[in-house]
Enzyme design. Structure first.
Site, short mmCIF file in Angstrom:
data_model
loop_
_atom_site.label_atom_id
_atom_site.label_comp_id
_atom_site.label_asym_id
_atom_site.label_seq_id
_atom_site.Cartn_x
_atom_site.Cartn_y
_atom_site.Cartn_z
N TYR A 233 -11.94 -4.39 7.02
CA TYR A 233 -10.63 -4.05 7.62
C TYR A 233 -10.76 -2.94 8.66
O TYR A 233 -10.31 -3.07 9.80
CB TYR A 233 -9.65 -3.63 6.51
CG TYR A 233 -8.34 -3.13 7.07
CD1 TYR A 233 -7.32 -4.02 7.39
CD2 TYR A 233 -8.13 -1.77 7.31
CE1 TYR A 233 -6.13 -3.57 7.92
CE2 TYR A 233 -6.93 -1.32 7.85
CZ TYR A 233 -5.94 -2.22 8.16
OH TYR A 233 -4.77 -1.77 8.71
N HIS A 234 -11.38 -1.84 8.27
CA HIS A 234 -11.43 -0.69 9.17
C HIS A 234 -12.42 -0.89 10.32
O HIS A 234 -12.35 -0.19 11.33
CB HIS A 234 -11.76 0.58 8.39
CG HIS A 234 -10.66 0.98 7.46
ND1 HIS A 234 -10.66 0.64 6.13
CD2 HIS A 234 -9.48 1.63 7.68
CE1 HIS A 234 -9.56 1.09 5.57
NE2 HIS A 234 -8.83 1.68 6.48
N LYS B 46 -10.67 17.30 16.09
CA LYS B 46 -9.84 16.68 15.05
C LYS B 46 -9.69 17.67 13.90
O LYS B 46 -10.54 17.74 13.02
CB LYS B 46 -10.47 15.37 14.56
CG LYS B 46 -10.30 14.22 15.55
CD LYS B 46 -10.58 12.89 14.92
CE LYS B 46 -9.60 12.50 13.84
NZ LYS B 46 -8.21 12.31 14.33
N ASP C 200 -8.11 14.18 8.66
CA ASP C 200 -7.89 12.86 9.24
C ASP C 200 -9.20 12.32 9.82
O ASP C 200 -9.76 12.88 10.75
CB ASP C 200 -6.83 12.96 10.34
CG ASP C 200 -6.70 11.69 11.16
OD1 ASP C 200 -6.95 10.61 10.60
OD2 ASP C 200 -6.35 11.79 12.34
N HIS D 279 -9.56 9.14 11.04
CA HIS D 279 -9.36 8.05 11.99
C HIS D 279 -9.67 8.59 13.39
O HIS D 279 -8.80 9.12 14.08
CB HIS D 279 -7.93 7.53 11.90
CG HIS D 279 -7.66 6.77 10.65
ND1 HIS D 279 -7.25 7.38 9.49
CD2 HIS D 279 -7.78 5.45 10.35
CE1 HIS D 279 -7.10 6.46 8.54
NE2 HIS D 279 -7.42 5.29 9.04
N TYR E 97 0.87 -1.18 0.00
CA TYR E 97 0.00 0.00 0.00
C TYR E 97 0.90 1.22 0.00
O TYR E 97 1.61 1.48 0.96
CB TYR E 97 -0.89 -0.05 1.24
CG TYR E 97 -1.88 1.07 1.39
CD1 TYR E 97 -2.76 1.39 0.37
CD2 TYR E 97 -1.97 1.77 2.58
CE1 TYR E 97 -3.69 2.40 0.52
CE2 TYR E 97 -2.91 2.78 2.76
CZ TYR E 97 -3.76 3.09 1.71
OH TYR E 97 -4.69 4.09 1.88
#
Length: 662
Positions: free
Chosen positions: A171-172, A534, A538, A540, A17
């Site tokens: 995945y996340h 935040k 981003d 996450h 990746y």
């Protein structure tokens, strides 16, 4: 009698990746990786590209080229893929909100090479529900987002038949704290929502072909026996769904096709060399059992908890795959788990749990309507994971046990063992897009945007032809997204913080913290109030959410408005809410630019409160942030959230003259 296969299996597609800085630099990296034996591309786009902003947008400041490559128009995509034969390359693009746009740019880049779209093979991730739940790179509200996905599927199954137009991404979900049961259930529920939307956009006879082009992108943690069982359970559920809900009979179309990046959540900043063996063990989960083996695999680098990996770090991860594929005997035998009572029992247990959780999602109206329910469940699961680590119940070697360590030679030398993107990249990209707009055919771009806007407001039409036409005309990523935002509206996903369950009773440390919050609040004359922010793009948000939940459980008033805020918005909220402390979370490497910008905005408004920062921040940058006025910095090695909250309360007491903490 030999138990080996008559012929050794071919290995999976091997990827890394990758992408950073500019299209040209990323192209160099891709060519280098391919020359080392990588067999497929996996493109990482930067956050402005993922969320639909040009490099010169206010929200893109500090984020350009940091966690991936900026692609603002067809010229960038052509440069990114220069010299890479797209008729023979299998390309994975981790892109969701703007997936339709990036596929259009890929099609146009292929045209430049003389490659027809019918010859293209690869995958666009394109799982927007997961973005609402876990990763935050959404751009449009749920319903129009689902329309974009359905339009892409309908277009691709007819015109780009070897392309996987959507990659249901569990995945996340695991990165956000999902248990194996939740990862299975929410991924399958997402797939149902996508397939139901696509079924309304294609003729009935094409539904089996649509089902056969849906792929998955899953996670594999270090508990590799359980993780392998999860994949076998997903395979069984997927075939059931195909037969029973969508009437698919072709065994090939019913096959559960998945690619993998193994777990990043479990990688540690402390003793990062331990991440190598974690990555190897996690790779075994998806390669060891032949009947549930991954079709494609990309491994993170050992130093991703520290920052951006260098080419050498990515090479190491590629070599891990090559050792597994070519030195071991993994590919020489039938499925080694066939007939295992342990594996069969674990699969059955996971299936029972997943079916029950899928039923709960269905009761909430399905995956789209049930985003709030799933998000709150993930926040709770992640909180439970952190509780186990804090208590020592879940051992993380080098972090909460066996923490004594020699200095790591891997971290020596300039840069501290990671790649740092030159801040001049953003300046250059801003200038480059201005040149692009000035030199293109403006009339053609404006006409293409007008047609795109018309189609966006005509839900019965497929948006892909107008999107591809816009790509050919030189429209930019930000312009494409802006046209769709005007048609579809804006959206902010739920944070899950307000819906998360109350703290568990019996936690003595948390009880003591609550007492201290009460004492300081009484001295202040009102309850301690924290703003968790935040800045930047981003998405996450897992760490920020857990800080917000722990602060709430400790008895503080919490202001948390989610992701994607400008420094000015954060400062204005701090002033309006009258907070006592500001906590900022950044994991994208943009802290050097965005934290000082927030500090400047707070000063401009005369907001005199301590600022605490958390995220993936190299040691070399800590003093830089302190020099900008930051009171405390926390990184992934600081896993004890209750201790962090004690520090914050003591800082508030000292800063605001509320007495010495007990």
């Amino acid at each position: 009698m030999s138990h080996r296969l008559p012929d050794r299996d071919e290995p999976w597609i091997m990827r890394t990746y990758a992408g950073h800085s500019t299209a040209a630099k990323s192209n160099e990296l891709y060519r280098s990786n391919l020359s080392k034996g990588q067999t497929g591309l996996s493109i990482a786009f930067d956050l402005p590209t993922q969320t639909g902003y040009d490099p010169d947008d206010e929200l893109a400041h500090g984020e350009v080229g940091k966690v991936g490559v900026p692609v603002a128009h067809r010229g960038d995509m052509i440069a990114l893929l220069d010299g890479i034969p797209l008729d023979r390359m299998n390309t994975s693009m981790t892109i969701n909100a703007t997936a339709a746009w990036l596929l259009a740019l890929y099609v146009v880049a292929a045209e430049e090479q003389g490659v027809p779209q019918e010859a293209l093979s690869g995958t666009t991730q394109n799982d927007i529900i997961k973005e609402f739940l876990a990763r935050g790179t959404y751009a449009f509200p749920p319903e129009p987002s689902m329309r974009l996905i359905a339009d892409m599927i309908a277009y691709a199954v007819e015109h780009v038949p070897k392309w996987n137009p959507v990659n249901i991404c569990s995945y996340h979900l695991q990165e956000a704290g999902a248990t194996p049961v939740q990862e299975i259930a929410y991924a399958m529920s997402n797939a149902i929502a996508v397939l139901d939307a696509a079924r309304r956009r294609v003729p009935a006879e094409l539904v089996p072909a649509v089902f056969g082009r849906i792929s998955f992108f899953v996670n594999a943690g270090v508990r590799f026996i359980e993780e392998h069982a999860k994949l076998r359970a997903m395979s069984i559920l997927w075939e059931e769904l195909g037969r029973e809900r969508y009437g698919v009979e072709d065994p090939k179309a019913l096959r559960f096709r998945y690619g993998v990046q193994v777990n990043s959540l479990g990688l540690t900043e402390s003793q990062p060399e331990n991440n190598v063996q974690r990555i190897v063990l996690e790779a075994l989960a998806v390669t060891l059992g032949r009947d549930a083996r991954a079709r494609a695999l990309q491994l993170p680098a050992w130093n991703e908890a520290l920052g951006l990996p260098r080419p050498w770090d990515q090479q190491w991860s590629l070599r891990i795959q090559q050792v597994l594929a070519y030195e071991t005997d993994l590919l020489e035998y039938p499925d080694v788990f066939e007939g295992s009572k342990v594996m069969d029992g674990l699969v059955a247990e996971l299936l029972d749990g997943a079916r029950a959780e899928m039923a709960a999602v269905a009761e909430h109206g399905g995956a789209v309507a049930g985003v709030d329910y799933m998000k709150a469940a993930l926040v709770d699961s992640h909180r439970e994971r952190l509780r186990r680590i804090e208590s020592g119940e879940q051992v993380v070697v080098g972090l909460n046990r066996f923490a004594e360590s020699e200095p790591s030679p891997l971290l020596e030398g300039p840069g501290g063992g990671i790649l740092t993107v030159d801040p001049r990249v953003e300046v250059e990209q801003r200038a480059a897009i201005e040149r692009w707009r000035a030199e293109r055919d403006s009339a053609a771009a404006e006409a293409a945007l007008a047609e795109l806007a018309r189609v966006a407001r005509a839900p019965e039409e497929n948006i892909m032809p107008a999107t591809i036409a816009a790509a050919r005309a030189g429209v930019t990523t930000g312009e494409w997204s802006r046209a769709l935002r005007a048609a579809f509206g804006e959206f902010r996903a739920p944070t899950g913080v307000g819906e998360a369950a109350a703290a568990l009773a019996g936690n003595d440390e948390l009880a003591a913290l609550r007492d201290e919050v009460e004492r300081v609040s009484e001295a202040l004359g009102r309850r301690v109030k924290i703003l968790v922010g935040k800045p930047g793009l981003d998405g996450h948000s897992n760490g920020a959410e857990q800080i917000a939940v722990r602060a709430r459980d400790a008895g503080m008033d919490v202001v948390y408005e989610g992701i994607r805020l400008t420094p000015a918005q954060i400062a204005a909220s701090a002033l309006q809410e009258g907070v006592h402390v500001v906590g900022l979370s950044i994991l994208s490497g943009s802290h050097r630019e965005l934290i000082p910008a927030v500090m400047a905005e707070l000063a401009r408004r005369d907001v005199d409160v301590p600022v605490v920062v958390g995220g993936i921040i190299p040691d070399a940058d800590v003093e830089l942030l302190r020099a900008a006025g930051v009171a405390a910095v926390y990184t992934p090695k600081d896993f004890d959230l209750t201790r962090i909250m004690r520090d914050v309360v003591a800082l508030v007491a000292q800063w605001h003259g509320a007495g010495t903490p007990a």
